[in-house]
Design a protein around this motif. Structure first.
Motif, PDB file in Angstrom:
ATOM      1  N   GLU A 167       0.796  -1.233   0.000  1.00  9.61           N
ATOM      2  CA  GLU A 167       0.000   0.000   0.000  1.00  9.61           C
ATOM      3  C   GLU A 167       0.829   1.283   0.000  1.00  9.61           C
ATOM      4  OE1 GLU A 167      -2.451  -3.270   1.890  1.00  9.61           O
ATOM      5  OE2 GLU A 167      -0.378  -2.537   2.021  1.00  9.61           O
ATOM      6  N   SER A 168       1.982   1.282   0.668  1.00 12.01           N
ATOM      7  CA  SER A 168       2.771   2.510   0.812  1.00 12.01           C
ATOM      8  C   SER A 168       3.945   2.588  -0.161  1.00 12.01           C
ATOM      9  CB  SER A 168       3.295   2.626   2.249  1.00 12.01           C
ATOM     10  OG  SER A 168       4.127   1.510   2.570  1.00 12.01           O
ATOM     11  N   LYS A 193       6.662  -4.511   0.401  1.00  8.30           N
ATOM     12  CA  LYS A 193       6.349  -3.091   0.580  1.00  8.30           C
ATOM     13  C   LYS A 193       6.975  -2.185  -0.475  1.00  8.30           C
ATOM     14  CE  LYS A 193       5.820  -3.500   5.607  1.00  8.30           C
ATOM     15  NZ  LYS A 193       6.301  -3.004   6.932  1.00  8.30           N
TER      16      LYS A 193
END
Length: 278
Positions: free
Chosen positions: A88-89, A122
């Motif tokens: 998501e980031s 990530k």
């Protein structure tokens, strides 16, 4: 006196009587007086228009704090696309436009969800976009069901259902659905949603039920508008077929047949560049 008539002459906004004989030619006003008369009339007209416009623009007390109303088609209130959990980031975004009724989409989906996404974690945001291809008529219903699952269960449920649907996509190919009704397909998809993602069948079917509005016959269901947003975004982005990928919003050349090593050869330079820019 009886042989004279009375006329009025405007000058600088005032009037005064003027006597002349009926046989006398009409008096022509001097140029300066004509200009004064014209300017005075224009000034009065302009002030009147400005006053009306100012009153019209001034909001009433009841609507002084109301939100402005903008015309035009509906717009999504949040960013479209379903993010694969874990990235998501990430600064690097890989958008994937897929059709559940397309065998090449299934190959790309499995590689990205089962290998590429977990490998980068990530560091890479994988985003699923709905790409309905009209030559697969049943595609609309498959994507509506996936949207219903997401509305009910979120991203995790969406990806569980999508994985199951890609595995079972042959059950929804032309040869296997040719004689089935829309209601039949919805029931089969609702059953798959429960078995794969734990979303209740009756809840999925409620999302897929036709919206009933008096006087309207073409209302769609609770998932129609979101699917329209994806179709519109795909057209604006220039997406024509599935699978199509975008890197940070730009269409890029990739293949549904790539394995992890080939995806790494394409993505590693961008991921490393994003790290260096941090």
């Amino acid at each position: 006196k009886n042989s004279q008539t009375i006329e009025t002459k405007r000058s600088s906004g005032t009037t005064r009587p003027v006597s002349r004989s009926p046989s006398a030619p009409p008096r022509t006003l001097p140029f300066a007086e004509r200009m004064n008369t014209s300017l005075s009339a224009c000034s009065i007209s302009s002030r009147a228009r400005f006053s009306v416009a100012r009153r019209a623009a001034r909001p009433s007390r009841a609507r002084a704090h109301a939100s402005p109303i903008f015309m035009g088609p509906p717009l999504p209130s949040v960013e479209l696309g379903r993010v694969l959990p874990g990235g998501e980031s990430a600064k690097v975004t890989l958008g994937v436009w897929l059709d559940y009724a397309c065998p090449f989409s299934a190959k790309a989906y499995k590689a990205l969800v089962e290998q590429v996404g977990p490998h980068y974690g990530k560091e890479l945001k994988v985003v699923f976009y709905h790409q309905v291809q009209p030559w697969h008529p049943q595609s609309t219903m498959l994507h509506e069901a996936a949207i219903a699952v997401h509305q009910l269960g979120g991203d995790a449920a969406f990806y569980k259902f999508s994985s199951a649907l890609m595995d079972a996509q042959k059950d929804f190919f032309d040869a296997n659905v040719w004689d089935k009704s829309r209601a039949d397909l919805y029931k089969a998809l609702a059953a798959l949603a429960f078995s794969s993602a734990g979303v209740a069948e009756e809840d999925v079917l409620a999302k897929l039920a036709r919206v009933v509005e008096e006087g309207s016959l073409n209302t769609g269901n609770a998932c129609t508008l979101e699917l329209k947003f994806h179709v519109k975004l795909g057209r604006q982005t220039g997406i024509h077929v599935s699978p199509t990928t975008t890197l940070n919003g730009m269409v890029c050349d990739t293949s549904s047949s790539w394995d992890l090593d080939q995806w790494r050869a394409f993505l590693d330079p961008h991921v490393q560049a994003a790290k260096s820019a941090a």
